[in-house]
Design a protein around this motif. Structure first.
Motif, PDB file in Angstrom:
ATOM      1  N   CYS A   1      47.203  72.351  31.002  1.00  0.00           N
ATOM      2  CA  CYS A   1      47.381  71.078  30.293  1.00  0.00           C
ATOM      3  C   CYS A   1      47.974  71.297  28.902  1.00  0.00           C
ATOM      4  O   CYS A   1      48.892  70.578  28.491  1.00  0.00           O
ATOM      5  CB  CYS A   1      46.032  70.359  30.176  1.00  0.00           C
ATOM      6  SG  CYS A   1      45.489  69.568  31.694  1.00  0.00           S
TER       7      CYS A   1
ATOM      8  N   ASN B   1      51.653  72.507  29.130  1.00  0.00           N
ATOM      9  CA  ASN B   1      52.542  71.410  29.524  1.00  0.00           C
ATOM     10  C   ASN B   1      52.736  70.427  28.366  1.00  0.00           C
ATOM     11  O   ASN B   1      53.857  69.970  28.095  1.00  0.00           O
ATOM     12  CB  ASN B   1      51.957  70.691  30.740  1.00  0.00           C
ATOM     13  CG  ASN B   1      52.967  69.771  31.398  1.00  0.00           C
ATOM     14  OD1 ASN B   1      54.127  70.113  31.548  1.00  0.00           O
ATOM     15  ND2 ASN B   1      52.527  68.584  31.786  1.00  0.00           N
ATOM     16  N   ALA B   2      51.621  70.092  27.675  1.00  0.00           N
ATOM     17  CA  ALA B   2      51.713  69.189  26.522  1.00  0.00           C
ATOM     18  C   ALA B   2      52.561  69.803  25.412  1.00  0.00           C
ATOM     19  O   ALA B   2      53.338  69.109  24.753  1.00  0.00           O
ATOM     20  CB  ALA B   2      50.314  68.874  25.997  1.00  0.00           C
ATOM     21  N   LYS B   3      52.428  71.115  25.225  1.00  0.00           N
ATOM     22  CA  LYS B   3      53.224  71.828  24.215  1.00  0.00           C
ATOM     23  C   LYS B   3      54.711  71.717  24.519  1.00  0.00           C
ATOM     24  O   LYS B   3      55.525  71.472  23.619  1.00  0.00           O
ATOM     25  CB  LYS B   3      52.800  73.301  24.186  1.00  0.00           C
ATOM     26  CG  LYS B   3      53.729  74.232  23.426  1.00  0.00           C
ATOM     27  CD  LYS B   3      53.288  75.660  23.595  1.00  0.00           C
ATOM     28  CE  LYS B   3      54.306  76.629  23.032  1.00  0.00           C
ATOM     29  NZ  LYS B   3      55.588  76.606  23.744  1.00  0.00           N
ATOM     30  N   ASP B   4      55.070  71.907  25.785  1.00  0.00           N
ATOM     31  CA  ASP B   4      56.482  71.828  26.165  1.00  0.00           C
ATOM     32  C   ASP B   4      57.026  70.409  26.011  1.00  0.00           C
ATOM     33  O   ASP B   4      58.165  70.211  25.580  1.00  0.00           O
ATOM     34  CB  ASP B   4      56.660  72.301  27.608  1.00  0.00           C
ATOM     35  CG  ASP B   4      56.432  73.794  27.756  1.00  0.00           C
ATOM     36  OD1 ASP B   4      56.494  74.496  26.727  1.00  0.00           O
ATOM     37  OD2 ASP B   4      56.187  74.249  28.881  1.00  0.00           O
ATOM     38  N   ILE B   5      56.219  69.425  26.375  1.00  0.00           N
ATOM     39  CA  ILE B   5      56.663  68.027  26.280  1.00  0.00           C
ATOM     40  C   ILE B   5      56.850  67.608  24.818  1.00  0.00           C
ATOM     41  O   ILE B   5      57.846  66.981  24.454  1.00  0.00           O
ATOM     42  CB  ILE B   5      55.650  67.094  26.975  1.00  0.00           C
ATOM     43  CG1 ILE B   5      55.654  67.342  28.487  1.00  0.00           C
ATOM     44  CG2 ILE B   5      55.971  65.629  26.684  1.00  0.00           C
ATOM     45  CD1 ILE B   5      54.561  66.613  29.227  1.00  0.00           C
ATOM     46  N   ALA B   6      55.862  67.992  23.982  1.00  0.00           N
ATOM     47  CA  ALA B   6      55.907  67.589  22.568  1.00  0.00           C
ATOM     48  C   ALA B   6      56.792  68.505  21.728  1.00  0.00           C
ATOM     49  O   ALA B   6      57.177  68.149  20.607  1.00  0.00           O
ATOM     50  CB  ALA B   6      54.493  67.558  21.990  1.00  0.00           C
TER      51      ALA B   6
ATOM     52  N   SER C   1      45.181  67.059  24.456  1.00  0.00           N
ATOM     53  CA  SER C   1      45.409  67.406  25.865  1.00  0.00           C
ATOM     54  C   SER C   1      44.152  67.955  26.517  1.00  0.00           C
ATOM     55  O   SER C   1      43.843  67.611  27.670  1.00  0.00           O
ATOM     56  CB  SER C   1      46.557  68.416  25.983  1.00  0.00           C
ATOM     57  OG  SER C   1      46.238  69.626  25.328  1.00  0.00           O
TER      58      SER C   1
END
Length: 224
Positions: free
Chosen positions: A97, A100-105, A121
């Protein structure tokens, strides 16, 4: 110290205070449960048996806990670390989680933005996991024929490998020169010594160390 760094310091200080209190409370509850159960049932508890059982579990999980703390804390941040280690499912839920949140943000570990994204997250993951468990308990009996289906059993057994395969491939592709040797060696080790598959937390140390060494050598030779 600029305004952003000051905010991060105050934010982390408050998280440390709350995290230490909740962590101590969880430790007391976990260790105290056998004694509480003994009091409620009226059965005496053998202190020798308790210590022996604790030692058998501790000899495995204490080193794992130390390794996971050293490896995962930089990725999880302060708030994410406290939440992850208290609520559990660190490897198979919280880390994916956060990454994935790191890549999105588009955040980087160690920055104020990443600390906040990581905390949000992990908290979201914990809430969703709890809701899914509650829903699963309610629907356990109606869904039992489906969950025990021979057709779906292989899928359930491969959820975690599939999750980390999908998550890891993009990082392997970013640095194939660094990833290929540790990935190949660890894969061969798990193929020829299947018992090591359940020791992935321990294998992080040699594979991570090897990746760092390869990265250092390639950097010195200006190959990355």
């Amino acid at each position: 110290m600029n305004e952003k760094e000051l905010f991060l310091k105050d934010f982390n200080d408050s998280l440390h205070k709350l995290g230490r209190l909740t962590s101590m409370a969880v430790i007391v509850l976990l260790i105290g449960f056998p004694f509480f159960a003994s009091i409620m049932s009226g059965e005496s508890i053998s202190l020798q048996g308790f210590l022996a059982g604790f030692a058998k579990v501790g000899i495995i999980y204490i080193p794992v806990a130390i390794v996971e703390f050293l490896v995962y804390t930089p990725m999880l941040g302060v708030g994410g670390s406290y939440l992850s280690f208290i609520t559990g499912n660190v490897t198979n839920m919280k880390i994916p989680c956060v990454m994935n949140a790191k890549d999105i943000a588009g955040t980087e570990p160690g920055t104020p933005e990443h600390e906040i994204i990581s905390t949000i997250s992990v908290a979201t993951s914990a809430i969703v996991t709890t809701l899914v468990i509650v829903l699963g308990v309610i629907l356990l009996v109606p869904l039992q024929p489906i969950l025990q289906s021979e057709m779906l059993l292989p899928a359930f057994n491969n959820v975690v490998p599939a999750l980390f395969g999908a998550l890891g491939i993009k990082y392997f592709l970013k640095s194939p020169k660094i990833a290929v040797i540790p990935l190949l060696l660890m894969s061969l080790l798990c193929i020829f010594v299947p018992s090591m598959i359940s020791q992935t937390s321990i294998l992080i140390i040699p594979s991570g160390g090897l990746a760092l060494l390869i990265g250092f050598v390639l950097f010195k030779k200006n190959m990355i």
